[in-house]
Design a protein around this motif. Structure first.
Motif, PDB file in Angstrom:
ATOM      1  N   GLU A  88    -102.915 -44.661  37.899  1.00 55.91           N
ATOM      2  CA  GLU A  88    -102.769 -45.760  37.379  1.00 55.91           C
ATOM      3  C   GLU A  88    -102.814 -45.782  36.001  1.00 55.91           C
ATOM      4  O   GLU A  88    -102.353 -46.670  35.129  1.00 55.91           O
ATOM      5  CB  GLU A  88    -104.132 -46.488  37.723  1.00 55.91           C
ATOM      6  N   LYS A  89    -103.171 -44.560  35.283  1.00 54.71           N
ATOM      7  CA  LYS A  89    -103.012 -44.514  33.875  1.00 54.71           C
ATOM      8  C   LYS A  89    -102.654 -43.020  33.507  1.00 54.71           C
ATOM      9  O   LYS A  89    -103.156 -42.161  34.125  1.00 54.71           O
ATOM     10  CB  LYS A  89    -104.179 -45.028  33.133  1.00 54.71           C
ATOM     11  N   ILE A  90    -101.730 -42.889  32.598  1.00 49.56           N
ATOM     12  CA  ILE A  90    -101.335 -41.509  32.136  1.00 49.56           C
ATOM     13  C   ILE A  90    -101.184 -41.557  30.551  1.00 49.56           C
ATOM     14  O   ILE A  90    -100.968 -42.376  30.057  1.00 49.56           O
ATOM     15  CB  ILE A  90     -99.766 -41.321  32.817  1.00 49.56           C
ATOM     16  N   PRO A  91    -101.377 -40.060  30.137  1.00 49.41           N
ATOM     17  CA  PRO A  91    -100.739 -39.959  28.623  1.00 49.41           C
ATOM     18  C   PRO A  91     -99.535 -40.140  28.486  1.00 49.41           C
ATOM     19  O   PRO A  91     -98.717 -40.092  29.275  1.00 49.41           O
ATOM     20  CB  PRO A  91    -101.141 -38.360  28.446  1.00 49.41           C
ATOM     21  N   HIS A  92     -99.258 -41.191  27.590  1.00 44.08           N
ATOM     22  CA  HIS A  92     -97.760 -41.425  27.139  1.00 44.08           C
ATOM     23  C   HIS A  92     -97.412 -40.506  25.644  1.00 44.08           C
ATOM     24  O   HIS A  92     -98.306 -40.239  24.936  1.00 44.08           O
ATOM     25  CB  HIS A  92     -97.819 -42.687  27.142  1.00 44.08           C
ATOM     26  N   ILE A  93     -96.192 -40.558  25.636  1.00 40.67           N
ATOM     27  CA  ILE A  93     -95.408 -40.163  24.488  1.00 40.67           C
ATOM     28  C   ILE A  93     -95.453 -40.901  23.363  1.00 40.67           C
ATOM     29  O   ILE A  93     -95.159 -42.159  23.500  1.00 40.67           O
ATOM     30  CB  ILE A  93     -94.029 -39.579  24.682  1.00 40.67           C
ATOM     31  N   GLU A  94     -95.854 -40.925  22.142  1.00 40.25           N
ATOM     32  CA  GLU A  94     -95.901 -41.563  20.921  1.00 40.25           C
ATOM     33  C   GLU A  94     -94.588 -41.624  20.362  1.00 40.25           C
ATOM     34  O   GLU A  94     -93.871 -40.666  20.409  1.00 40.25           O
ATOM     35  CB  GLU A  94     -97.012 -41.349  20.164  1.00 40.25           C
ATOM     36  N   PRO A  95     -94.228 -42.824  19.612  1.00 43.21           N
ATOM     37  CA  PRO A  95     -92.942 -42.825  18.984  1.00 43.21           C
ATOM     38  C   PRO A  95     -92.612 -41.755  18.069  1.00 43.21           C
ATOM     39  O   PRO A  95     -91.560 -41.392  18.017  1.00 43.21           O
ATOM     40  CB  PRO A  95     -93.007 -44.413  18.170  1.00 43.21           C
TER      41      PRO A  95
END
Length: 206
Positions: free
Chosen positions: A119-126
């Motif tokens: 449901e939630k994952i670490p994402h890549i920041e800009p």
């Protein structure tokens, strides 16, 4: 030489992106009918299991799978721990020498139950894409199904990585992999119109 399989198992009932095509394998032409062989039939999304994204996945004018340079998906790679991070940005790489490193795989271990879509994952920041590009990185891989948050429609990380010449490998299985240096092999299928492709991803270490 040691070989590590870092691909997710492809089997009926496996988790896929909500709303996407379910994976299904069946023997559509059994030996009893053919007289000599079993022949299977597959139904699946191009983003099933461990897979690469082509830019066409999120950009109508982007390259298709067949247009991608296979050299991106073979060669030295570094596995880096990002366990416990809610997102991954340039600040998380302070003190890590990436000069000359073309392929980076982030090990988050955040996909705890592989039989259930997270449901939630670490994402890549800009800010990560230009930072990696400045170090010469051409491919980023993660052990989660996207570089963006699950509910994102704008897909900023996909676009920013593409703008910086960095390709995407998603849904790796890195649970048993220690951080360090390896050789990655994760070749996509030659899909002429493909927006993505499943891969059999392995790491080799001498």
């Amino acid at each position: 030489m040691r070989i590590f399989d870092i691909s997710r198992r492809m089997e009926n009932g496996m988790p896929v992106w909500p709303g996407d095509t379910a994976f299904q394998y069946e023997v559509s032409w059994p030996m009893e009918e053919s007289g000599s062989v079993n022949v299977g039939r597959l139904e699946l999304s191009t983003h099933t299991g461990t897979h690469v994204d082509a830019p066409f996945h999120f950009d109508n004018n982007g390259k298709r799978i067949i247009d991608l340079d296979l050299k991106l998906y073979i060669g030295p790679a570094r596995v880096i721990d990002m366990i416990g991070k809610e997102s991954i940005g340039a600040r998380n790489l302070n003190g890590i020498d990436l000069d000359g490193c073309k392929r980076v795989l982030f090990r988050t271990l955040s996909w705890i139950n592989p039989s259930v879509f997270p449901e939630k994952i670490p994402h890549i920041e800009p800010d990560l894409a230009p930072y990696l590009a400045s170090k010469g990185v051409k491919l980023i891989g993660l052990d989660v199904p996207s570089v963006d948050p699950i509910d994102s429609k704008e897909l900023p990380a996909h676009h920013r990585l593409n703008e910086n010449g960095i390709h995407i490998l998603e849904s790796l299985m890195l649970d048993a992999i220690e951080p360090g240096e390896y050789e990655l092999i994760a070749l996509p299928l030659p899909l002429v119109q493909g927006d993505g492709s499943p891969v059999r991803a392995i790491l080799r270490q001498w």
